[in-house]
Write a protein that holds these residues in place. Structure first.
Motif, PDB file in Angstrom:
ATOM      1  N   PHE A 156       5.325  16.939   8.784  1.00  0.00           N
ATOM      2  CA  PHE A 156       4.266  16.670   7.619  1.00  0.00           C
ATOM      3  C   PHE A 156       4.634  15.806   6.376  1.00  0.00           C
ATOM      4  N   VAL A 157       5.829  15.891   6.346  1.00  0.00           N
ATOM      5  CA  VAL A 157       6.725  14.844   5.200  1.00  0.00           C
ATOM      6  C   VAL A 157       6.262  13.544   5.592  1.00  0.00           C
ATOM      7  N   ALA A 158       6.440  12.946   6.705  1.00  0.00           N
ATOM      8  CA  ALA A 158       6.648  11.726   7.362  1.00  0.00           C
ATOM      9  C   ALA A 158       4.990  11.122   7.250  1.00  0.00           C
ATOM     10  N   VAL A 159       4.179  12.107   7.778  1.00  0.00           N
ATOM     11  CA  VAL A 159       2.787  11.763   7.688  1.00  0.00           C
ATOM     12  C   VAL A 159       2.405  11.602   6.231  1.00  0.00           C
ATOM     13  N   ALA A 160       2.429  12.415   5.504  1.00  0.00           N
ATOM     14  CA  ALA A 160       2.351  12.413   3.856  1.00  0.00           C
ATOM     15  C   ALA A 160       2.823  10.965   3.282  1.00  0.00           C
ATOM     16  N   ILE A 161       3.893  10.856   3.453  1.00  0.00           N
ATOM     17  CA  ILE A 161       4.402   9.577   2.904  1.00  0.00           C
ATOM     18  C   ILE A 161       3.630   8.261   3.307  1.00  0.00           C
ATOM     19  N   ILE A 162       3.608   8.294   4.744  1.00  0.00           N
ATOM     20  CA  ILE A 162       2.689   7.241   5.088  1.00  0.00           C
ATOM     21  C   ILE A 162       1.146   7.000   4.662  1.00  0.00           C
ATOM     22  N   THR A 163       0.766   8.059   4.648  1.00  0.00           N
ATOM     23  CA  THR A 163      -0.756   8.273   3.877  1.00  0.00           C
ATOM     24  C   THR A 163      -0.494   7.805   2.478  1.00  0.00           C
ATOM     25  N   LEU A 164       0.364   8.213   1.784  1.00  0.00           N
ATOM     26  CA  LEU A 164       0.453   7.741   0.178  1.00  0.00           C
ATOM     27  C   LEU A 164       0.603   6.108   0.117  1.00  0.00           C
ATOM     28  N   VAL A 165       1.343   5.634   1.068  1.00  0.00           N
ATOM     29  CA  VAL A 165       1.722   4.175   1.053  1.00  0.00           C
ATOM     30  C   VAL A 165       0.312   3.330   1.396  1.00  0.00           C
ATOM     31  N   VAL A 166      -0.574   4.091   2.431  1.00  0.00           N
ATOM     32  CA  VAL A 166      -1.747   3.557   2.704  1.00  0.00           C
ATOM     33  C   VAL A 166      -2.803   3.350   1.305  1.00  0.00           C
ATOM     34  N   LEU A 167      -2.756   4.670   0.971  1.00  0.00           N
ATOM     35  CA  LEU A 167      -3.816   4.674  -0.164  1.00  0.00           C
ATOM     36  C   LEU A 167      -3.390   3.813  -1.450  1.00  0.00           C
ATOM     37  N   SER A 168      -2.087   3.469  -1.579  1.00  0.00           N
ATOM     38  CA  SER A 168      -1.491   2.441  -2.438  1.00  0.00           C
ATOM     39  C   SER A 168      -1.798   1.272  -2.257  1.00  0.00           C
ATOM     40  N   THR A 169      -2.116   0.753  -1.018  1.00  0.00           N
ATOM     41  CA  THR A 169      -2.472  -0.606  -0.645  1.00  0.00           C
ATOM     42  C   THR A 169      -3.802  -0.973  -1.135  1.00  0.00           C
ATOM     43  N   PRO A 170      -3.816  -2.263  -1.493  1.00  0.00           N
ATOM     44  CA  PRO A 170      -5.258  -2.791  -2.000  1.00  0.00           C
ATOM     45  C   PRO A 170      -6.231  -2.568  -1.017  1.00  0.00           C
ATOM     46  N   SER A 171      -7.500  -2.263  -1.218  1.00  0.00           N
ATOM     47  CA  SER A 171      -8.573  -2.151  -0.196  1.00  0.00           C
ATOM     48  C   SER A 171      -8.954  -3.400   0.411  1.00  0.00           C
ATOM     49  N   ASP A 172      -8.695  -4.510  -0.117  1.00  0.00           N
ATOM     50  CA  ASP A 172      -8.942  -6.119   0.413  1.00  0.00           C
ATOM     51  C   ASP A 172      -7.848  -6.620   1.200  1.00  0.00           C
ATOM     52  N   ALA A 173      -6.867  -5.705   1.503  1.00  0.00           N
ATOM     53  CA  ALA A 173      -5.565  -6.391   2.130  1.00  0.00           C
ATOM     54  C   ALA A 173      -5.997  -6.311   3.656  1.00  0.00           C
ATOM     55  N   ASP A 174      -5.359  -7.326   4.299  1.00  0.00           N
ATOM     56  CA  ASP A 174      -5.785  -7.668   5.800  1.00  0.00           C
ATOM     57  C   ASP A 174      -4.987  -6.463   6.543  1.00  0.00           C
ATOM     58  N   PRO A 175      -5.651  -5.842   7.200  1.00  0.00           N
ATOM     59  CA  PRO A 175      -5.116  -4.618   7.782  1.00  0.00           C
ATOM     60  C   PRO A 175      -4.122  -5.161   9.130  1.00  0.00           C
ATOM     61  N   LYS A 176      -4.197  -6.372   9.536  1.00  0.00           N
ATOM     62  CA  LYS A 176      -3.359  -6.827  10.468  1.00  0.00           C
ATOM     63  C   LYS A 176      -2.012  -7.081  10.072  1.00  0.00           C
ATOM     64  N   THR A 177      -1.786  -7.262   8.826  1.00  0.00           N
ATOM     65  CA  THR A 177      -0.485  -7.626   8.116  1.00  0.00           C
ATOM     66  C   THR A 177      -0.147  -6.546   7.218  1.00  0.00           C
ATOM     67  N   SER A 178      -0.792  -5.830   6.621  1.00  0.00           N
ATOM     68  CA  SER A 178      -0.759  -4.771   5.644  1.00  0.00           C
ATOM     69  C   SER A 178      -0.908  -3.486   6.178  1.00  0.00           C
ATOM     70  N   TRP A 179      -0.328  -2.545   5.510  1.00  0.00           N
ATOM     71  CA  TRP A 179      -0.534  -0.928   5.799  1.00  0.00           C
ATOM     72  C   TRP A 179      -2.148  -0.712   5.941  1.00  0.00           C
ATOM     73  N   ALA A 180      -2.534   0.126   6.843  1.00  0.00           N
ATOM     74  CA  ALA A 180      -3.952   0.368   7.060  1.00  0.00           C
ATOM     75  C   ALA A 180      -3.848   1.815   7.854  1.00  0.00           C
ATOM     76  N   TRP A 181      -5.100   2.241   7.884  1.00  0.00           N
ATOM     77  CA  TRP A 181      -5.023   3.916   8.202  1.00  0.00           C
ATOM     78  C   TRP A 181      -4.679   4.137   9.333  1.00  0.00           C
ATOM     79  N   LEU A 182      -4.684   2.666  10.435  1.00  0.00           N
ATOM     80  CA  LEU A 182      -4.172   2.993  11.694  1.00  0.00           C
ATOM     81  C   LEU A 182      -2.996   3.358  11.790  1.00  0.00           C
ATOM     82  N   ASP A 183      -1.969   2.819  10.802  1.00  0.00           N
ATOM     83  CA  ASP A 183      -0.540   3.360  10.776  1.00  0.00           C
ATOM     84  C   ASP A 183      -0.391   4.567  10.754  1.00  0.00           C
ATOM     85  N   VAL A 184      -1.345   5.359   9.814  1.00  0.00           N
ATOM     86  CA  VAL A 184      -1.358   6.818   9.798  1.00  0.00           C
ATOM     87  C   VAL A 184      -1.533   7.522  11.000  1.00  0.00           C
ATOM     88  N   VAL A 185      -2.299   6.887  11.746  1.00  0.00           N
ATOM     89  CA  VAL A 185      -2.622   7.486  13.140  1.00  0.00           C
ATOM     90  C   VAL A 185      -1.552   7.045  13.975  1.00  0.00           C
TER      91      VAL A 185
END
Length: 260
Positions: A116-145
């Motif tokens: 649960f801690v690992a998933v929570a950390i990755i989720t916070l990282v994704v939330l802090s990533t700019p919305s216009d970032a390229d999902p192919k090179t930046s953190w995206a919701w797919l990384d949470v999955v």
């Protein structure tokens, strides 16, 4: 629909049915014996907290090889495992006497907490990533999955271990339903067969290499299944059969004594 497409769909629903039915054997056995003795809560507890997932492959824009039957399996597994867990946490609700193994082990509690801690950390990282970032090179919701995918793999690696050790210490599989193992083994074989067929139909084996979690899950589960079958049918066969027969006789006579 071609023959291979039909075979893939058929395998998918059969292994979904096999895995789904495998969750019923243990709670039904507990009800018949009016006890959870011989088993631990670790397996149903950790299964109730983690469910299977859907995701898309990152490369080549292929259709994901995880099928709709995985979603059906996930919802059903969560419900049945949650009910089974109550047999351990709330035995009086089922008319059971409290038996050993009704508290999760430190190993399972540690794995659950860390996951649960690992998933929570990755989720916070994704939330802090700019919305216009390229999902192919930046953190995206797919990384949470993907993180949830590997959490599921980790849990599969450890969730059977406490029961395996419990059987070893008792030198018996009494109370542990072998049917859940047999059905799980059948489901694992058909799951891998479906994955191979789907990858062949797509003409790209990245369907296997791009979905390592599902491929590994089937193999790891089947290895555990083989060990459990060895315990039940070879190592502790005579001991388990004798104890089961003696206990069943006592239960039929309404004897309240407990076997050692």
């Amino acid at each position: 629909m071609s023959f291979l497409e039909f075979l893939s769909a058929l395998f998918g629903w059969i292994y979904t049915l096999s895995w789904s039915l495998s969750f019923y054997s243990q709670p039904l056995l507990n009800i018949r014996r009016k006890s959870t003795s011989g088993t631990t809560v670790d397996f149903p507890f950790i299964n109730a907290l983690v469910i299977r997932h859907q995701y898309a492959l990152r490369n080549n824009n292929h259709t994901p090889t995880v099928a709709v039957n995985d979603i059906v399996f996930a919802a059903h597994a969560f419900i049945v495992c949650s009910i089974l867990t109550t047999q351990y946490f709330l035995p009086s609700l089922w008319g059971f006497d409290r038996a050993p193994g009704t508290r999760p082990s430190r190993l399972i509690l540690g794995v659950v907490s860390g996951s649960f801690v690992a998933v929570a950390i990755i989720t916070l990282v994704v939330l802090s990533t700019p919305s216009d970032a390229d999902p192919k090179t930046s953190w995206a919701w797919l990384d949470v999955v993907y993180t949830i995918s590997y959490v599921k793999l980790l849990i599969t690696l450890v969730k059977y271990a406490p029961q395996l050790v419990y059987n070893f210490k008792n030198r018996s599989t009494k109370g542990w339903s072998i049917w859940q193992i047999l059905l799980d083994f059948l489901g694992g074989i058909l799951s891998i067969a479906q994955l191979m067929i789907d990858s062949w139909l797509q003409g790209d084996w990245s369907g296997v290499t791009g979905n390592p979690v599902k491929f590994a899950l089937g193999n790891v589960s089947m290895l555990y299944d083989l060990v459990f079958m060895t315990q039940h049918y070879i190592l502790y066969r005579e001991d388990g059969s004798a104890k089961n027969s003696e206990e069943d006789s006592l239960l039929e006579r309404g004897d309240d004594r407990r076997l050692d």
